[in-house]
Write a protein that holds these residues in place. Structure first.
Motif, mmCIF file in Angstrom:
data_model
loop_
_atom_site.group_PDB
_atom_site.id
_atom_site.type_symbol
_atom_site.label_atom_id
_atom_site.label_comp_id
_atom_site.label_asym_id
_atom_site.label_seq_id
_atom_site.Cartn_x
_atom_site.Cartn_y
_atom_site.Cartn_z
ATOM 1 N N LYS A 206 0.826 -1.207 0.000
ATOM 2 C CA LYS A 206 0.000 0.000 0.000
ATOM 3 C C LYS A 206 0.864 1.263 0.000
ATOM 4 O O LYS A 206 0.523 2.262 -0.637
ATOM 5 C CB LYS A 206 -0.927 -0.009 1.204
ATOM 6 C CG LYS A 206 -1.993 -1.096 1.158
ATOM 7 C CD LYS A 206 -2.902 -1.011 2.375
ATOM 8 C CE LYS A 206 -3.975 -2.093 2.326
ATOM 9 N NZ LYS A 206 -4.867 -2.054 3.518
ATOM 10 N N LYS A 207 1.969 1.206 0.709
ATOM 11 C CA LYS A 207 2.839 2.376 0.804
ATOM 12 C C LYS A 207 3.595 2.619 -0.490
ATOM 13 O O LYS A 207 3.872 3.768 -0.852
ATOM 14 C CB LYS A 207 3.817 2.188 1.967
ATOM 15 C CG LYS A 207 4.725 3.378 2.210
ATOM 16 C CD LYS A 207 5.628 3.128 3.405
ATOM 17 C CE LYS A 207 6.549 4.316 3.663
ATOM 18 N NZ LYS A 207 7.450 4.078 4.810
ATOM 19 N N HIS A 208 3.945 1.548 -1.194
ATOM 20 C CA HIS A 208 4.768 1.664 -2.404
ATOM 21 C C HIS A 208 4.042 1.101 -3.625
ATOM 22 O O HIS A 208 4.659 0.467 -4.481
ATOM 23 C CB HIS A 208 6.104 0.946 -2.200
ATOM 24 C CG HIS A 208 6.904 1.449 -1.044
ATOM 25 N ND1 HIS A 208 7.460 2.706 -1.012
ATOM 26 C CD2 HIS A 208 7.217 0.874 0.147
ATOM 27 C CE1 HIS A 208 8.104 2.886 0.121
ATOM 28 N NE2 HIS A 208 7.960 1.789 0.852
ATOM 29 N N ILE A 209 2.736 1.312 -3.719
ATOM 30 C CA ILE A 209 1.953 0.771 -4.825
ATOM 31 C C ILE A 209 2.431 1.311 -6.171
ATOM 32 O O ILE A 209 2.388 0.600 -7.185
ATOM 33 C CB ILE A 209 0.445 1.099 -4.605
ATOM 34 C CG1 ILE A 209 -0.408 0.454 -5.694
ATOM 35 C CG2 ILE A 209 0.216 2.596 -4.571
ATOM 36 C CD1 ILE A 209 -0.402 -1.042 -5.655
ATOM 37 N N ALA A 210 2.903 2.566 -6.200
ATOM 38 C CA ALA A 210 3.356 3.150 -7.459
ATOM 39 C C ALA A 210 4.548 2.385 -8.027
ATOM 40 O O ALA A 210 4.624 2.130 -9.240
ATOM 41 C CB ALA A 210 3.719 4.620 -7.256
ATOM 42 N N TYR A 211 5.486 2.003 -7.156
ATOM 43 C CA TYR A 211 6.666 1.279 -7.629
ATOM 44 C C TYR A 211 6.294 -0.137 -8.072
ATOM 45 O O TYR A 211 6.908 -0.683 -8.996
ATOM 46 C CB TYR A 211 7.726 1.239 -6.523
ATOM 47 C CG TYR A 211 8.246 2.601 -6.162
ATOM 48 C CD1 TYR A 211 9.182 3.246 -6.964
ATOM 49 C CD2 TYR A 211 7.786 3.261 -5.024
ATOM 50 C CE1 TYR A 211 9.657 4.510 -6.638
ATOM 51 C CE2 TYR A 211 8.257 4.527 -4.696
ATOM 52 C CZ TYR A 211 9.184 5.139 -5.506
ATOM 53 O OH TYR A 211 9.646 6.383 -5.197
ATOM 54 N N LEU A 212 5.290 -0.732 -7.426
ATOM 55 C CA LEU A 212 4.819 -2.041 -7.859
ATOM 56 C C LEU A 212 4.228 -1.965 -9.259
ATOM 57 O O LEU A 212 4.498 -2.815 -10.110
ATOM 58 C CB LEU A 212 3.775 -2.573 -6.874
ATOM 59 C CG LEU A 212 3.162 -3.937 -7.206
ATOM 60 C CD1 LEU A 212 4.224 -5.018 -7.156
ATOM 61 C CD2 LEU A 212 2.027 -4.264 -6.243
ATOM 62 N N TYR A 273 1.429 9.525 -8.625
ATOM 63 C CA TYR A 273 1.299 9.121 -7.223
ATOM 64 C C TYR A 273 2.610 9.324 -6.483
ATOM 65 O O TYR A 273 2.623 9.748 -5.319
ATOM 66 C CB TYR A 273 0.857 7.661 -7.151
ATOM 67 C CG TYR A 273 0.493 7.208 -5.754
ATOM 68 C CD1 TYR A 273 -0.722 7.562 -5.182
ATOM 69 C CD2 TYR A 273 1.369 6.420 -5.009
ATOM 70 C CE1 TYR A 273 -1.055 7.166 -3.897
ATOM 71 C CE2 TYR A 273 1.044 6.014 -3.724
ATOM 72 C CZ TYR A 273 -0.167 6.384 -3.178
ATOM 73 O OH TYR A 273 -0.493 5.997 -1.907
ATOM 74 N N ILE A 274 3.741 9.008 -7.127
ATOM 75 C CA ILE A 274 5.048 9.238 -6.506
ATOM 76 C C ILE A 274 5.246 10.732 -6.243
ATOM 77 O O ILE A 274 5.716 11.142 -5.164
ATOM 78 C CB ILE A 274 6.172 8.689 -7.413
ATOM 79 C CG1 ILE A 274 6.104 7.153 -7.475
ATOM 80 C CG2 ILE A 274 7.538 9.140 -6.914
ATOM 81 C CD1 ILE A 274 7.060 6.550 -8.480
ATOM 82 N N TYR A 275 4.874 11.573 -7.194
ATOM 83 C CA TYR A 275 5.002 13.028 -7.023
ATOM 84 C C TYR A 275 4.135 13.509 -5.863
ATOM 85 O O TYR A 275 4.554 14.342 -5.050
ATOM 86 C CB TYR A 275 4.600 13.733 -8.319
ATOM 87 C CG TYR A 275 4.697 15.238 -8.242
ATOM 88 C CD1 TYR A 275 5.907 15.892 -8.490
ATOM 89 C CD2 TYR A 275 3.580 16.017 -7.928
ATOM 90 C CE1 TYR A 275 6.003 17.273 -8.404
ATOM 91 C CE2 TYR A 275 3.663 17.392 -7.840
ATOM 92 C CZ TYR A 275 4.878 18.014 -8.077
ATOM 93 O OH TYR A 275 4.967 19.374 -7.994
ATOM 94 N N TYR A 276 2.925 12.965 -5.787
ATOM 95 C CA TYR A 276 2.011 13.351 -4.714
ATOM 96 C C TYR A 276 2.583 12.971 -3.349
ATOM 97 O O TYR A 276 2.547 13.767 -2.396
ATOM 98 C CB TYR A 276 0.665 12.668 -4.921
ATOM 99 C CG TYR A 276 -0.262 12.770 -3.728
ATOM 100 C CD1 TYR A 276 -0.900 13.966 -3.414
ATOM 101 C CD2 TYR A 276 -0.474 11.664 -2.911
ATOM 102 C CE1 TYR A 276 -1.734 14.068 -2.312
ATOM 103 C CE2 TYR A 276 -1.313 11.753 -1.797
ATOM 104 C CZ TYR A 276 -1.932 12.956 -1.510
ATOM 105 O OH TYR A 276 -2.742 13.042 -0.411
ATOM 106 N N GLN A 277 3.126 11.758 -3.234
ATOM 107 C CA GLN A 277 3.700 11.319 -1.964
ATOM 108 C C GLN A 277 4.886 12.183 -1.548
ATOM 109 O O GLN A 277 5.080 12.474 -0.368
ATOM 110 C CB GLN A 277 4.131 9.856 -2.057
ATOM 111 C CG GLN A 277 2.998 8.850 -1.969
ATOM 112 C CD GLN A 277 3.517 7.437 -1.851
ATOM 113 O OE1 GLN A 277 4.456 7.051 -2.532
ATOM 114 N NE2 GLN A 277 2.901 6.651 -0.985
ATOM 115 N N GLN A 278 5.688 12.592 -2.518
ATOM 116 C CA GLN A 278 6.884 13.365 -2.202
ATOM 117 C C GLN A 278 6.574 14.814 -1.830
ATOM 118 O O GLN A 278 7.364 15.464 -1.145
ATOM 119 C CB GLN A 278 7.848 13.335 -3.393
ATOM 120 C CG GLN A 278 8.465 11.964 -3.641
ATOM 121 C CD GLN A 278 9.354 11.953 -4.870
ATOM 122 O OE1 GLN A 278 9.323 12.868 -5.686
ATOM 123 N NE2 GLN A 278 10.151 10.893 -5.011
#
Length: 299
Positions: A206-212, A273-278
Motif C-alpha cells: 500500500k505504501k509503495h503501490i506506485a513502484y509495484l 502518485y510518486i510526485y504526490y507522496q513526495q
C-alpha cells in the motif's frame, strides 16, 4: 534410471547446499540453484530450471525467523528434478507430486538436524569452560556433519531406492489416473502465483503501490521489446541473405506494437502518485518555516 555417479554427486550437493544456506551464503543453497545443479548432473538443464524456478517462487514469502523450520525447497527441487528427468515425467507433475511433498516431509529432518546441533553446541560450551580446544574443534565440526546428514541421508535413500515407486506413479498418472495428473499439473502451475501472493502479503504494498505498478509495467514492456528485437533480428538476417524465405512469403515475420493507452495510463498514474507522496507535506513544511521566521522577527 539414475546412475550411481549421479546419486553420489547429488548426495554431496545436498550436504553442500544446507551448509551454504547456513554459513557461506553464495546462493548455492537456493531452490533455483538446486534445480540448475541437478539439471546439469541429470543432463536436462531446462527441466531443472523450470522446477527450481517454480519452487523458488513458491517460497518467496517464507522465512526461517528465529529457530523456526520451513519446508526444504532445495532438497525437494533436487529430488523432483532427478525423478522428472529419469522417469520422463512432466515437470509440473513432478513438482506437485514429488517436489512439494518431499520438501514438506524434510521439515522433520531439519528439526532432527537442529536437535543434534544443539547437543554439539552444549558440548562446545563445556569444552570452552575446560579450555579443551581439541575437543571443541571436534564438536564444532560434528555440528556441521549433523546438518549435512539431515539432507544427505534422505536424498540418498530417495534416489537409491525410490525409482520404482516414482515409475509406478508416472504410469498411473498417465493411465487410469490421468484426470489426477492433469489436476496436479494445474496445481503445479499455480504454485509460483501462490508464492508471489504470500510475498505481497508481507511487503508494504500500500505504501509503495506506485513502484509495484511501474515494476509490473516495465517487466511487461521488456517482454514485448524482446519479442520485437527477435523479429527485427530475423528480418535483418533475411535481408542479409543469411536466411532464405520460401516463395510468396512476406518479409516482415512479426508484428510491432506500440504502447497501449492502458500502459501509458498506468505509467502516468504511478509517476503522479510518486510526485504526490513526495510533495504532500511540502505546504505544511513551508508554513512551519514561515511561522518560525515570524517568531524570530518578533524577538
Amino acid at each position: 534410471m539414475i546412475q550411481w555417479w549421479q546419486i553420489i554427486l547429488l548426495t554431496i550437493y545436498a550436504g553442500f547446499q544446507i551448509m551454504d544456506e547456513l554459513h557461506w551464503y553464495s546462493s548455492a543453497g537456493s531452490a533455483v540453484f538446486s534445480g540448475f545443479i541437478t539439471g546439469l548432473i541429470m543432463g536436462d538443464l531446462a527441466t531443472g530450471l523450470l522446477i527450481g524456478g517454480s519452487m523458488q517462487m513458491a517460497i518467496l514469502g517464507v522465512g526461517t525467523f528465529g529457530g523456526a523450520s520451513r519446508i526444504d525447497a532445495n532438497s525437494g527441487t533436487l529430488i523432483a528434478t532427478a525423478f522428472a528427468v529419469s522417469a520422463n515425467m512432466d515437470w509440473q507433475v513432478a513438482l506437485s507430486v514429488i517436489g512439494v511433498p518431499v520438501a514438506a516431509i524434510l521439515v522433520y529432518t531439519d528439526i532432527a538436524g537442529r536437535m543434534a546441533n544443539t547437543f554439539w553446541g552444549h558440548a562446545c560450551d563445556a569444552d570452552i569452560e575446560k579450555m579443551n580446544w581439541n575437543a571443541y574443534n571436534f564438536h564444532y565440526w560434528m555440528g556441521a556433519v549433523s546438518w549435512c546428514l539431515s539432507r544427505m541421508l534422505p536424498v540418498f535413500l530417495a534416489l537409491a531406492f525410490g525409482q520404482p515407486l516414482v515409475e509406478a506413479i508416472t504410469v498411473a498418472l498417465d493411465g487410469d489416473l490421468k484426470w489426477l495428473g492433469d489436476g496436479l499439473t494445474l496445481a503445479g502451475g499455480m504454485l509460483p502465483a501462490v508464492g508471489f501472493a504470500i510475498l505481497l502479503r508481507y511487503l508494504p504494498v500500500k505504501k509503495h503501490i506506485a513502484y509495484l505498478i511501474l515494476g509490473f509495467v516495465i517487466a511487461a514492456l521488456l517482454g514485448t521489446a524482446f519479442s520485437s528485437i527477435v523479429t527485427v533480428a530475423g528480418d535483418v538476417a533475411i535481408l542479409g541473405g543469411a536466411v532464405t524465405l520460401p516463395e510468396g512469403t512476406a518479409l516482415v515475420g512479426g508484428s510491432y506494437k506500440g504502447l497501449s493507452m492502458l500502459t501509458i495510463a498506468l505509467i502516468g498514474f504511478a509517476l503522479a502518485y510518486i510526485y504526490y507522496q513526495q510533495h504532500q507535506n511540502a505546504p505544511v513544511a513551508a508554513v512551519s518555516a514561515g511561522a518560525e521566521g515570524d517568531d524570530e522577527d518578533e524577538l
